[in-house]
Scaffold this active site. Structure first.
Site, mmCIF file in Angstrom:
data_model
loop_
_atom_site.group_PDB
_atom_site.id
_atom_site.type_symbol
_atom_site.label_atom_id
_atom_site.label_comp_id
_atom_site.label_asym_id
_atom_site.label_seq_id
_atom_site.Cartn_x
_atom_site.Cartn_y
_atom_site.Cartn_z
ATOM 1 N N HIS A 66 68.950 15.483 50.550
ATOM 2 C CA HIS A 66 67.416 15.478 50.419
ATOM 3 C C HIS A 66 67.136 14.177 49.922
ATOM 4 C CE1 HIS A 66 63.544 16.057 48.734
ATOM 5 N NE2 HIS A 66 63.641 17.306 49.562
ATOM 6 N N GLU B 270 62.690 15.576 57.374
ATOM 7 C CA GLU B 270 61.814 15.398 56.391
ATOM 8 C C GLU B 270 61.474 14.093 56.416
ATOM 9 O OE1 GLU B 270 61.716 18.904 53.315
ATOM 10 O OE2 GLU B 270 63.116 17.225 52.688
HETATM 11 P P1 PGA Z 1 57.012 19.559 49.930
HETATM 12 O O1 PGA Z 1 58.373 19.146 49.550
HETATM 13 O O2 PGA Z 1 56.941 20.581 50.761
HETATM 14 O O3 PGA Z 1 56.562 19.441 48.530
HETATM 15 O O4 PGA Z 1 56.195 18.072 50.524
HETATM 16 C C1 PGA Z 1 59.396 19.317 50.599
HETATM 17 C C2 PGA Z 1 60.633 19.182 50.260
HETATM 18 O O5 PGA Z 1 60.864 18.097 49.544
HETATM 19 O O6 PGA Z 1 61.666 19.472 50.861
#
Ligand code: PGA
Length: 248
Positions: free
Chosen positions: A94, A163
């Site tokens: 992550h 992401e």
């Molecule tokens: P968020 O986070 O939906 O709060 O933007 C996503 C993540 O960190 O996986």
């Protein structure tokens, strides 16, 4: 056809009581969902959530895993330990692990391998910072992917989460077009590294400021097979609306 997978990342939120309430409220709201549903909870909440979701359509996940079977590794948790709690998925790499804890792609790849070895599906996160966005986002994503997947032989045992770092925890998600472009590119990279069939089956999620108003738009895109959801998964009603996005 790839089955959608919707994952809630609880990060470092909720105590035992709040966890119980959230899960008990969520279960009936999502019982008819057609997607795979996963909640990735903090380690100390695994034993709280595991019995609550037993026999439901919600699956348990964790937020990291060690690259070793066991050892003198203070603060780490092994895949074998996670298996004890029926953990089926684990987030690895992550952007918060990279940014705050300095995790590197090769090490993340080893964590992913360890998960696969123990029958746990790693959710491998990749994403570019804002600074890279307008520079070399695609080549940067490709480098990340190839490093993390270096020792993964069977890509069908992995979920990939795109992401963009600039969209996480922010006010603005990527547009559906931006998300689709990168998810399609990731699929291309998978095709090059593995084969066309592998690229067809691997599930790729979008994550970053997903909520119940924008999720269906992301899901309408060809290459996006699910979402990795942070803030919006901490409220049962909001998370259930995301999970039931087809009812919109
Ligand atoms: P968020 O986070 O939906 O709060 O933007 C996503 C993540 O960190 O996986």
């Amino acid at each position: 056809m790839r089955k959608p997978i919707i994952v809630g990342n609880w990060k470092m939120y909720k105590n035992s009581e709040e966890a119980r309430k959230l899960v008990e409220e969520l279960i009936p709201l999502v019982k008819d969902a057609t997607s795979d549903i996963v909640v990735c909870v903090p380690f100390p909440l695994l034993h709280v959530v595991q019995p609550l979701i037993k026999g439901t359509n919600i699956t348990l996940g964790a937020q990291n895993v060690s690259w070793e079977d066991e050892g003198a590794l203070t603060g780490e948790v092994s895949a074998k330990m996670l298996k004890d709690f029926d953990v089926k998925y684990v987030i690895v790499g992550h952007s918060e692990r990279k940014r705050v804890f300095g995790e590197k792609c090769r090490e993340i790849g080893m964590r992913a391998v360890q998960a696969v070895k123990n029958g746990i599906t790693p959710i491998v996160c990749v994403g570019e910072t804002l600074e890279r966005r307008n520079r070399d986002a695609k080549s940067y994503i490709k480098i990340q992917l190839l490093e993390v997947l270096e020792d993964i032989e069977d890509i069908s045992k992995v979920v990939i989460a795109y992401e963009p770092v600039w969209a996480i925890n922010g006010i603005k998600p990527a547009t559906k077009e931006q998300a689709e472009e990168m998810c399609a590119f990731i699929r291309e990279v998978i095709k090059e590294k593995y084969c066309e069939e592998a690229a067809d089956v691997v599930r790729i999620q979008y994550g970053g400021s997903v909520n119940s108003s924008n999720f269906a738009d992301f899901m309408a895109m060809d290459s996006i097979d699910g979402g990795l959801i942070g803030r919006a998964c901490l409220d049962a009603k909001e998370f259930s609306k995301i999970i039931n996005y087809q009812d919109k």
